[in-house]
Design a protein around this motif. Structure first.
Motif, PDB file in Angstrom:
ATOM      1  N   UNK A   1       0.743  -1.158   0.050  1.00 57.36           N
ATOM      2  CA  UNK A   1       0.143   0.083  -0.080  1.00 57.36           C
ATOM      3  C   UNK A   1       0.800   1.346   0.119  1.00 57.36           C
ATOM      4  N   UNK A   2       2.407   1.054   0.299  1.00 59.19           N
ATOM      5  CA  UNK A   2       3.094   2.380   0.238  1.00 59.19           C
ATOM      6  C   UNK A   2       2.911   3.280  -0.958  1.00 59.19           C
ATOM      7  N   UNK A   3       2.917   2.617  -2.474  1.00 60.23           N
ATOM      8  CA  UNK A   3       2.628   3.511  -3.267  1.00 60.23           C
ATOM      9  C   UNK A   3       1.460   4.290  -3.393  1.00 60.23           C
ATOM     10  N   UNK A   4       0.283   3.480  -2.721  1.00 61.29           N
ATOM     11  CA  UNK A   4      -1.035   4.283  -2.809  1.00 61.29           C
ATOM     12  C   UNK A   4      -0.907   5.625  -2.035  1.00 61.29           C
ATOM     13  N   UNK A   5      -0.075   5.922  -1.097  1.00 61.43           N
ATOM     14  CA  UNK A   5      -0.058   7.097  -0.402  1.00 61.43           C
ATOM     15  C   UNK A   5       0.409   8.128  -1.520  1.00 61.43           C
ATOM     16  N   UNK A   6       1.479   7.869  -2.034  1.00 65.25           N
ATOM     17  CA  UNK A   6       2.010   8.757  -3.323  1.00 65.25           C
ATOM     18  C   UNK A   6       0.841   8.907  -4.354  1.00 65.25           C
ATOM     19  N   UNK A   7       0.025   8.102  -4.602  1.00 69.36           N
ATOM     20  CA  UNK A   7      -0.963   8.018  -5.770  1.00 69.36           C
ATOM     21  C   UNK A   7      -2.001   9.145  -5.305  1.00 69.36           C
TER      22      UNK A   7
ATOM     23  N   UNK B   1       7.131   8.016  -4.354  1.00 65.70           N
ATOM     24  CA  UNK B   1       7.262   8.631  -5.715  1.00 65.70           C
ATOM     25  C   UNK B   1       6.987   7.860  -6.887  1.00 65.70           C
ATOM     26  N   UNK B   2       7.254   6.697  -6.951  1.00 65.65           N
ATOM     27  CA  UNK B   2       6.726   5.658  -8.148  1.00 65.65           C
ATOM     28  C   UNK B   2       5.179   5.533  -8.329  1.00 65.65           C
ATOM     29  N   UNK B   3       4.635   5.625  -7.056  1.00 64.51           N
ATOM     30  CA  UNK B   3       3.119   5.482  -6.970  1.00 64.51           C
ATOM     31  C   UNK B   3       2.476   6.771  -7.392  1.00 64.51           C
ATOM     32  N   UNK B   4       3.134   7.713  -6.978  1.00 66.40           N
ATOM     33  CA  UNK B   4       2.502   8.931  -7.386  1.00 66.40           C
ATOM     34  C   UNK B   4       2.442   9.447  -8.929  1.00 66.40           C
TER      35      UNK B   4
END
Length: 559
Positions: A453-459, A498-501
């Motif tokens: 779920x870490x990338x979801x934060x960036x998203x 950053x990548x999820x964002x």
């Protein structure tokens, strides 16, 4: 004084998060389902966020309103300024007839719509992202595609989708370097990790782009060109991010990809030329037969506005020059000191009334400074305006016509500018009230599933703020602390943010408004968000899965 409270509703984090997500859900509903015009959806979302901030999060009404005004000013400079000048430069080439020559030169490389999209939306767009960011890539590349005959909705949607690959290293690597300050982790280490995630997406995007445009079978027909475009970009992105730093991966990757594909197309052609359904082949062939043959000098002159643009934007992206342009240079170079004095004269940083040092950060206990940041000379839009001034002399257009085209441009995009001011104002309210941090804290409680779920934060961060840099500043410390608590490498968590964002950029209200303005779709933002949202979620899931695997299985990939 107002102290952020992340459990403001019923002293319960989950309940507070449910209230905090209401404006986001409303915005999606307003655009995707209700099909409201962008500025109406933006303004009503802003109003809802204001009400929730004041009633649920107990933000003083003056503080909430002034935070919205701070966002609105940022929506004008630098974001709105970039859109006005980008569309203006494009319109100058149309007004003077030079865009017909540009169109002819692209067609001379390839008439295939699939390959045109790779050259302009993917490679040229990535170069602009690396040099400038902040909306310029989508605005300029989408306008170019429309001029080539692409459907405006498709042109905007394709450019938003293509802009996924370069965003993390955009604007000379600012999204990566921004995380070093709040976390203390060297930007080079974060750059290496992002460079071990994004290339997997970058090599996939050209194929995915063509599949979205033409379907799997038609994509397979141009697989050699797709591989040249994607592999050259991804390989350069990996090498530059891991061995040079975060500043140049986009610029280098884009140039290598652009030239590699252009050279490859001199020796390889697809068996069939792909055109859109509405394009009659006989009509196209007749037009081609009557088309004027242009000399190398004429082609160079037609492209010169965009070559000049590239030069100015590249200069504006050089860190030391950018420091001088914004009036913060402290070195001994005489030329830069002179530019610094000019930069100081055109840089204004007034405090935001009722907001500056009036909000206490709920995480650190420190007062948050708040300024209207007006760096007029250092803004990328000013670099584009200077390009338009030089273009005026090259294309020999009168000042009267030049000013007339500028007036037409402003008149055309007044509603998209209003949309941008509204949604950036909303973003600032969510930050000041603590709504965005509340949403982040809920995801941080997912325990062993946090790596997924870490990338979801960036998203979420990029959706709200419209900027990977802002999302990284917003959630970097939270990612670092949460990762350390569950035994995850903090570098991987920061890279995931950053990548999820980057996958959230294509559905950000700001990006949607910019793309709609560039292609003349003001008022039809709902069509654009319905086009991009499914692709955004799909690519986010790929990043989530990759991060989870890098934590649990491929930990050797972490620097």
């Amino acid at each position: 004084m107002f102290t952020q409270n992340f459990t403001a509703v019923g002293d319960n984090l989950a309940l507070t998060a449910i209230v905090a997500i209401i404006p986001i859900l409303y915005f999606f509903w307003a655009l995707a389902i209700k099909k409201m015009k962008g500025h109406v959806a933006g303004l009503t979302t802003l109003l809802i966020a204001l009400v929730i901030a004041v009633i649920a999060f107990k933000v003083p009404i003056g503080t909430a309103i002034m935070s919205a005004s701070q966002g609105a000013v940022y929506g004008i400079v630098p974001i709105g300024w970039i859109i006005i000048t980008s569309v203006f430069l494009y319109k100058l080439t149309v007004k003077t007839g030079q865009f017909n020559i540009i169109r002819s030169s692209v067609l001379s490389i390839t008439e295939d719509r699939r390959l045109q999209a790779l050259l302009i939306a993917f490679s040229f767009g990535a170069f602009l992202e690396g040099a400038a960011g902040f909306g310029a890539p989508v605005a300029i590349s989408a306008a170019l595609l429309v001029g080539l005959g692409f459907n405006p909705l498709y042109a905007a949607g394709i450019c938003l989708l293509a802009n996924t690959a370069p965003v993390a290293f955009g604007a000379i690597g600012i999204p990566i370097t921004a995380m070093e300050g709040p976390t203390g982790i060297p930007a080079m280490e974060i750059s290496k990790m992002v460079g071990r995630q994004l290339p997997f997406i970058s090599v996939f995007i050209p194929f995915y782009l063509v599949v979205v445009m033409a379907g799997f079978k038609k994509a397979w027909e141009v697989m050699p060109a797709i591989l040249v475009s994607g592999v050259s970009f991804a390989l350069t992105q990996y090498l530059s991010s891991n061995f040079i730093g975060p500043e140049l991966p986009d610029v280098l990757s884009a140039l290598v990809s652009l030239f590699a594909l252009a050279i490859f197309l001199k020796f390889w052609k697809p068996k069939t030329i792909y055109r859109f359904k509405g394009e009659d082949e006989n009509v196209v062939n007749r037009a081609k037969a009557t088309e004027v043959s242009y000399s190398g000098g004429q082609i160079f002159k037609a492209w010169s506005p965009f070559l000049i643009l590239t030069g100015f934007i590249s200069l504006w992206g050089v860190p030391t020059l950018k420091t001088a342009l914004t009036g913060h240079y402290e070195g001994a170079n005489i030329l830069l000191k002179g530019i610094n004095y000019l930069g100081q004269a055109f840089t204004f940083m007034p405090e935001v009334p009722f907001l500056h040092n009036k909000v206490i950060d709920g995480s650190t206990g420190e007062a948050i400074a708040a300024f209207y940041k007006l760096e007029l000379l250092g803004a990328a839009g000013t670099a584009i305006l200077l390009s338009a001034i030089v273009t005026k002399y090259i294309l020999k257009i009168s000042w009267r016509d030049w000013v007339s085209v500028l007036g037409e441009t402003i008149a055309e995009i007044k509603y998209p500018l209003l949309t941008i001011c509204a949604v950036v104002g909303y973003a600032y309210i969510t930050n000041v009230s603590g709504m965005s941090t509340t949403l982040g804290m809920v995801l941080a409680k997912t325990g062993d599933l946090f790596p997924f779920f870490a990338p979801v934060l960036g998203w979420i961060g990029v959706f709200i703020t419209g900027s990977d840099t802002s999302a990284n500043l917003l959630f970097a410390k939270l990612q670092q602390v949460t990762a350390s608590g569950i035994g995850m490498d903090p570098v991987l968590a920061l890279a995931a943010n950053s990548s999820g964002g980057v996958t959230g950029k294509m559905i950000s209200p700001q990006s949607i408004a910019v793309a709609a303005a560039a292609v003349g779709l003001a008022g039809k933002e709902s069509e654009l968000i319905r086009f991009t949202v499914k692709h955004s979620i799909f690519l986010l899931l790929l990043i989530c899965l990759l991060t989870f695997l890098q934590h649990n299985v491929f930990s050797w990939m972490i620097p």
